[in-house]
Design a protein around this motif. Structure first.
Motif, PDB file in Angstrom:
ATOM      1  N   ARG A 145       1.029   4.155  -2.881  1.00  0.00           N
ATOM      2  CA  ARG A 145       0.841   5.587  -2.638  1.00  0.00           C
ATOM      3  C   ARG A 145       2.042   6.383  -3.132  1.00  0.00           C
ATOM      4  NH1 ARG A 145      -1.381   3.578   2.160  1.00  0.00           N
ATOM      5  NH2 ARG A 145       0.523   3.933   3.358  1.00  0.00           N
ATOM      6  N   LEU A 182     -10.442  11.937   1.322  1.00  0.00           N
ATOM      7  CA  LEU A 182      -9.271  11.309   0.714  1.00  0.00           C
ATOM      8  C   LEU A 182      -7.976  12.014   1.088  1.00  0.00           C
ATOM      9  CD1 LEU A 182      -8.076   9.207  -1.190  1.00  0.00           C
ATOM     10  CD2 LEU A 182      -8.515  10.757  -3.091  1.00  0.00           C
ATOM     11  N   ASN A 217      -7.121  11.411   4.790  1.00  0.00           N
ATOM     12  CA  ASN A 217      -6.663  10.039   5.001  1.00  0.00           C
ATOM     13  C   ASN A 217      -5.261   9.824   4.444  1.00  0.00           C
ATOM     14  OD1 ASN A 217      -6.579   7.039   3.722  1.00  0.00           O
ATOM     15  ND2 ASN A 217      -7.622   7.048   5.693  1.00  0.00           N
ATOM     16  N   ASN A 218      -4.991  10.392   3.277  1.00  0.00           N
ATOM     17  CA  ASN A 218      -3.679  10.233   2.672  1.00  0.00           C
ATOM     18  C   ASN A 218      -2.590  10.870   3.533  1.00  0.00           C
ATOM     19  OD1 ASN A 218      -2.035   9.393   0.345  1.00  0.00           O
ATOM     20  ND2 ASN A 218      -1.699  11.585   0.078  1.00  0.00           N
ATOM     21  N   SER A 219      -2.881  12.055   4.090  1.00  0.00           N
ATOM     22  CA  SER A 219      -1.927  12.709   4.983  1.00  0.00           C
ATOM     23  C   SER A 219      -1.679  11.852   6.223  1.00  0.00           C
ATOM     24  CB  SER A 219      -2.446  14.089   5.404  1.00  0.00           C
ATOM     25  OG  SER A 219      -2.501  14.962   4.296  1.00  0.00           O
ATOM     26  N   ASN A 239       1.920   6.618  -6.912  1.00  0.00           N
ATOM     27  CA  ASN A 239       0.883   7.571  -7.306  1.00  0.00           C
ATOM     28  C   ASN A 239       1.354   9.008  -7.127  1.00  0.00           C
ATOM     29  OD1 ASN A 239      -0.936   5.601  -8.036  1.00  0.00           O
ATOM     30  ND2 ASN A 239      -1.967   5.555  -6.045  1.00  0.00           N
ATOM     31  N   GLU A 259       0.831  -1.203   0.000  1.00  0.00           N
ATOM     32  CA  GLU A 259       0.000   0.000   0.000  1.00  0.00           C
ATOM     33  C   GLU A 259       0.865   1.252   0.000  1.00  0.00           C
ATOM     34  OE1 GLU A 259      -3.313   0.768  -0.078  1.00  0.00           O
ATOM     35  OE2 GLU A 259      -3.611  -1.319  -0.679  1.00  0.00           O
ATOM     36  N   ARG A 269       0.466   8.795   5.279  1.00  0.00           N
ATOM     37  CA  ARG A 269       1.860   9.142   4.988  1.00  0.00           C
ATOM     38  C   ARG A 269       2.649   9.374   6.271  1.00  0.00           C
ATOM     39  NH1 ARG A 269       2.176  14.070   1.576  1.00  0.00           N
ATOM     40  NH2 ARG A 269       4.405  13.681   1.799  1.00  0.00           N
ATOM     41  N   THR A 294      -7.995   3.048   0.655  1.00  0.00           N
ATOM     42  CA  THR A 294      -7.596   4.020  -0.367  1.00  0.00           C
ATOM     43  C   THR A 294      -8.073   3.605  -1.750  1.00  0.00           C
ATOM     44  OG1 THR A 294      -5.479   2.866  -0.548  1.00  0.00           O
ATOM     45  CG2 THR A 294      -5.557   4.797   0.878  1.00  0.00           C
TER      46      THR A 294
END
Length: 419
Positions: free
Chosen positions: A199, A365, A368-370, A202, A195, A373, A358
Motif C-alpha cells: 500500500r 476501496l 477500506n484503504n483509509s 502504491n 500488505e 492505513r 485489497t
C-alpha cells in the motif's frame, strides 16, 4: 491464521509421529496409553490396552461410553489444571493428563486400566459386574470373565508413575501446539507487513504520478482565474482558485500527519467545488472546535470518505442531500464522523467493505484503504466503523489518537505520552 480459540489437536501434531512415539514408549515401560481430542475421541492408535478394554471398545455402545468417560475426565483435569487419576465407567483405575495450549483444552493423554490393591483379602476384580456388562454390551460372558482375570492389580504408586510417563507425552504435544501458533502468528505478521509495504509503494507511485509538471497546471488555472476576473465571472474565479488550492495541497502535501485545521480547510475547498457542480442537490456542513485544530490526522484519510458520501450517497438521489462532517475530541481520541442523507448502504455491503482483500475491485476501496492505513499506523482500537444515527442514512466514524506529534504515540501500548 488458526488462533488458540480455533485450534484442534490434529492441527498441531503429526499423527504418524505421535503413533510411533506412543508405541515405542508404551512398549518400553509396558503401560497402556492413548491420546484423545477434546471430545474424548482417540487420535492415533490404542497402545498396550488390556484385553478387557479392547473387548469393551470392540462394541459400539462400549466404545461410546469409554469416550464419554474420557471426555468427562479430561474436562475435570482441565478445570483443576492438573493431572488426575479416576474411576472409568467400567470400574478400572485410569489416569488423565490434559493437553492445554494458551488456556484451551485440546485433548489429553490417558491410560492405566488397572485395579488398585486393597488392605482386605478381597480380590479387586470381584468389584467388576461381569454379568451386567456382558448383558449391556452383548459380550460373551466367558471371554469377558477371562479378560477381567487378566486385569493387573497394582499399588497406588503405580498410578503416579503412569501420570509421570503420560506428562512426558503431553508436554511434547503442548510444545508442538505452542510452536504451531507462534509460527502462524509470525506468518500473519509477515503477510500484514507485506500488505502495508505494498500500500505504501502504491501511495508513493500515485504521488509521483500526480506531481508531473504541476507548475504548468497551476499557471494555467491562475491564467483562467484572471480571465474570469476580467470578465466579472466571480463564481468561476472562486471555483478555479478553490480547485487550484485543492490540487496544490494534495500534490504538495509531504506531511504524513498534517493538522486537522489544514485537512478540514482542504475538505472545505473540495465541498465548495462539489457544491458548485451539484448546486441545490448538495448541501454540506463542517462542525468542529477550534481547540482541536492543532491535533494531527493521517493525510488523505478524510477525502475518500467524503467523496464516497457524495458519489454513492447523494448523487443517486432524485432530490438533494447533505453531507455533515463533525469532529470532536473524547479523552485521548479524535472522533470524526462523516454523515450523509443519501440513499444509504445495505448492511451486507457495510460488513464487507472493511474486510475485503485489497487485491480485488470493490466500491468501498477508498473507505477500506483509509481503515487499513489507520490500523497500520495506530493498531487497535482505531480505524473506521459504520454508525447508525436515525437522522442520517450513513455515518462513517473515523477514530485515531489525539496527538500533535507522532512521536507522542506509542503504538505498542496504544497510549499518548506527554512530552
Amino acid at each position: 491464521m488458526i488462533t488458540s480459540e480455533e485450534l484442534h489437536l490434529v492441527d498441531v501434531i503429526d499423527i504418524s509421529v505421535l503413533q510411533n512415539v506412543q508405541r515405542k514408549l508404551s512398549n518400553l515401560v509396558d503401560v497402556s496409553v492413548v491420546t484423545v481430542d477434546a471430545e474424548g475421541k482417540p487420535v492415533g492408535n490404542l497402545n498396550n490396552f488390556t484385553s478387557f478394554c479392547d473387548l469393551i471398545r470392540s462394541t459400539e455402545v462400549g466404545a461410546k461410553r469409554c469416550m464419554e468417560c474420557d471426555a468427562i475426565a479430561e474436562k475435570k483435569a482441565f478445570h483443576q489444571n492438573k493431572s488426575i487419576s479416576y474411576d472409568c465407567s467400567f470400574g478400572l483405575k485410569d489416569c488423565c493428563v490434559p493437553i492445554i495450549v494458551e488456556g484451551k483444552l485440546l485433548g489429553a493423554v490417558l491410560g492405566g486400566q488397572v485395579l488398585v490393591s486393597k488392605e482386605t483379602d478381597t480380590d479387586p476384580r470381584q468389584s467388576i459386574n461381569v454379568d451386567k456388562i456382558s448383558s449391556e454390551l452383548n459380550i460373551n460372558k466367558e471371554r469377558l470373565q477371562e479378560a477381567v482375570n487378566n486385569i493387573a492389580i497394582v499399588e497406588e504408586q503405580y498410578l503416579q508413575d503412569c501420570i509421570d510417563f503420560y506428562e512426558v507425552i503431553a508436554n511434547y504435544l503442548i510444545e508442538m501446539g505452542m510452536k504451531s501458533i507462534a509460527q502462524q502468528k509470525l506468518l500473519k505478521e509477515s503477510n500484514e507487513k507485506l500488505e502495508f509495504e505494498k500500500r505504501l509503494k502504491n501511495a508513493e507511485l500515485k504521488t509521483i504520478e500526480a506531481q508531473i509538471n504541476p507548475h504548468f497546471l497551476f499557471n494555467t488555472l491562475n491564467s483562467i482565474a484572471r480571465i474570469a476576473l476580467t470578465e466579472n465571472a466571480e463564481m468561476t474565479e472562486e471555483m478555479i482558485y478553490n480547485l487550484s488550492d485543492l490540487l496544490r495541497y494534495n500534490l504538495r502535501q509531504t506531511e504524513e500527519f498534517p493538522t486537522l485545521e489544514s485537512e478540514l480547510a482542504n475538505i472545505q475547498r473540495y465541498l465548495y467545488i462539489q457544491k458548485t457542480r451539484y448546486q441545490e442537490r448538495l448541501d454540506y456542513e463542517i462542525i468542529t472546535d477550534d481547540s482541536i485544530n492543532r491535533y494531527c490526522i493521517p493525510n488523505m484519510i478524510l477525502q475518500p470518505i467524503v467523496e464516497n458520501a457524495i458519489i454513492h450517497g447523494i448523487e443517486p438521489l432524485l432530490k438533494g442531500g447533505k453531507v455533515i462532517i463533525s469532529v470532536k475530541k473524547v479523552n485521548d481520541t479524535i472522533i470524526l464522523d462523516v454523515s450523509d442523507t443519501g440513499i444509504g448502504i445495505p448492511n451486507f455491503i457495510k460488513k464487507s467493505i472493511l474486510k475485503f482483500s485489497t487485491e480485488k475491485k470493490h466500491p468501498g476501496l477508498g473507505v477500506n484503504n483509509s481503515h487499513l492505513r489507520i490500523k497500520d499506523h495506530f493498531g487497535n482500537p482505531y480505524g473506521l466503523t459504520f454508525e447508525n444515527f436515525a437522522k442520517y442514512s450513513t455515518t462513517v466514524r473515523i477514530t485515531f489518537p489525539a496527538f500533535t506529534d507522532i512521536k507522542q504515540f506509542d503504538k505498542s501500548e496504544g497510549i499518548i505520552n506527554d512530552y
